[in-house]
Design an enzyme around this catalytic site. Sequence first.
Site, mmCIF file in Angstrom:
data_model
loop_
_atom_site.group_PDB
_atom_site.id
_atom_site.type_symbol
_atom_site.label_atom_id
_atom_site.label_comp_id
_atom_site.label_asym_id
_atom_site.label_seq_id
_atom_site.Cartn_x
_atom_site.Cartn_y
_atom_site.Cartn_z
ATOM 1 N N GLY A 69 43.034 29.589 37.751
ATOM 2 C CA GLY A 69 43.832 30.875 37.632
ATOM 3 C C GLY A 69 43.239 32.098 37.063
ATOM 4 O O GLY A 69 42.557 31.651 35.758
ATOM 5 N N HIS A 106 45.491 31.219 41.872
ATOM 6 C CA HIS A 106 46.498 32.453 41.572
ATOM 7 C C HIS A 106 46.048 33.284 40.503
ATOM 8 O O HIS A 106 45.327 33.095 39.751
ATOM 9 C CB HIS A 106 47.782 31.669 41.249
ATOM 10 N N ASP A 107 46.493 34.644 40.837
ATOM 11 C CA ASP A 107 46.118 35.652 40.011
ATOM 12 C C ASP A 107 44.714 36.101 39.661
ATOM 13 O O ASP A 107 44.202 36.630 38.732
ATOM 14 C CB ASP A 107 46.556 35.261 38.484
#
Length: 204
Positions: free
Chosen positions: A83, A65-66
């Site tokens: 992440g 994520h991100d």
Amino acid sequence: LHPHAVLGGVPQVIGFESTPDSRLVVGENCVFREYATAHSGMPKFGGLTVIGNNCFVMIGAHIAHDNHIGNNVVMANNVSLAGHITVGDNVWFGGLAAVHQFSRIGRNAFVGGGAIVVEDVIPFGSVVGNHAKLSGLNMVGLKRRGFSKADIRDIRAAYKAIFLGDGLFKDRLEQASQDYAENPLAMEIITFIREGDRPICKPG
């Protein structure tokens, strides 16, 4: 998109619930091989994972994520990106490499197979090992991407001045910023180092 690849899965965060504010954006002409995964972002961090154009993500590789992944990035089998990682254009990851969260990988860098990266990697750099150390410049990648002999000479000279000279690293960096102030490629490395708030991979 090959069998069993999954794009847009929710972040691997305990207790996270699916929400429309968690998104994944993938550019054009990307390939995700078998069992590759890319997760959407965390809303409190902007909610967006981005993958650029022409990326090749091989078997079992993971984009958490991100992350913000540039164009023409190649991830060999079972590469794992935690992440909040930023990856520049034209970066190559060897198989089984892993990168710590919040790391930055500069453009045209090379991460060797099995490397465990816990520090930022400069543009044009090549890192290997556990924990990964800077082993020099990504000469193969620079030549493949059409950098001129003069460009490569300038990048190599700046690299030596920053990482291999006498004295303290911060003093060498400051001196290099003065000596190479008119050289955009050298200054790209210097600016990358200055802008980060995490340690930089250095030669072992």
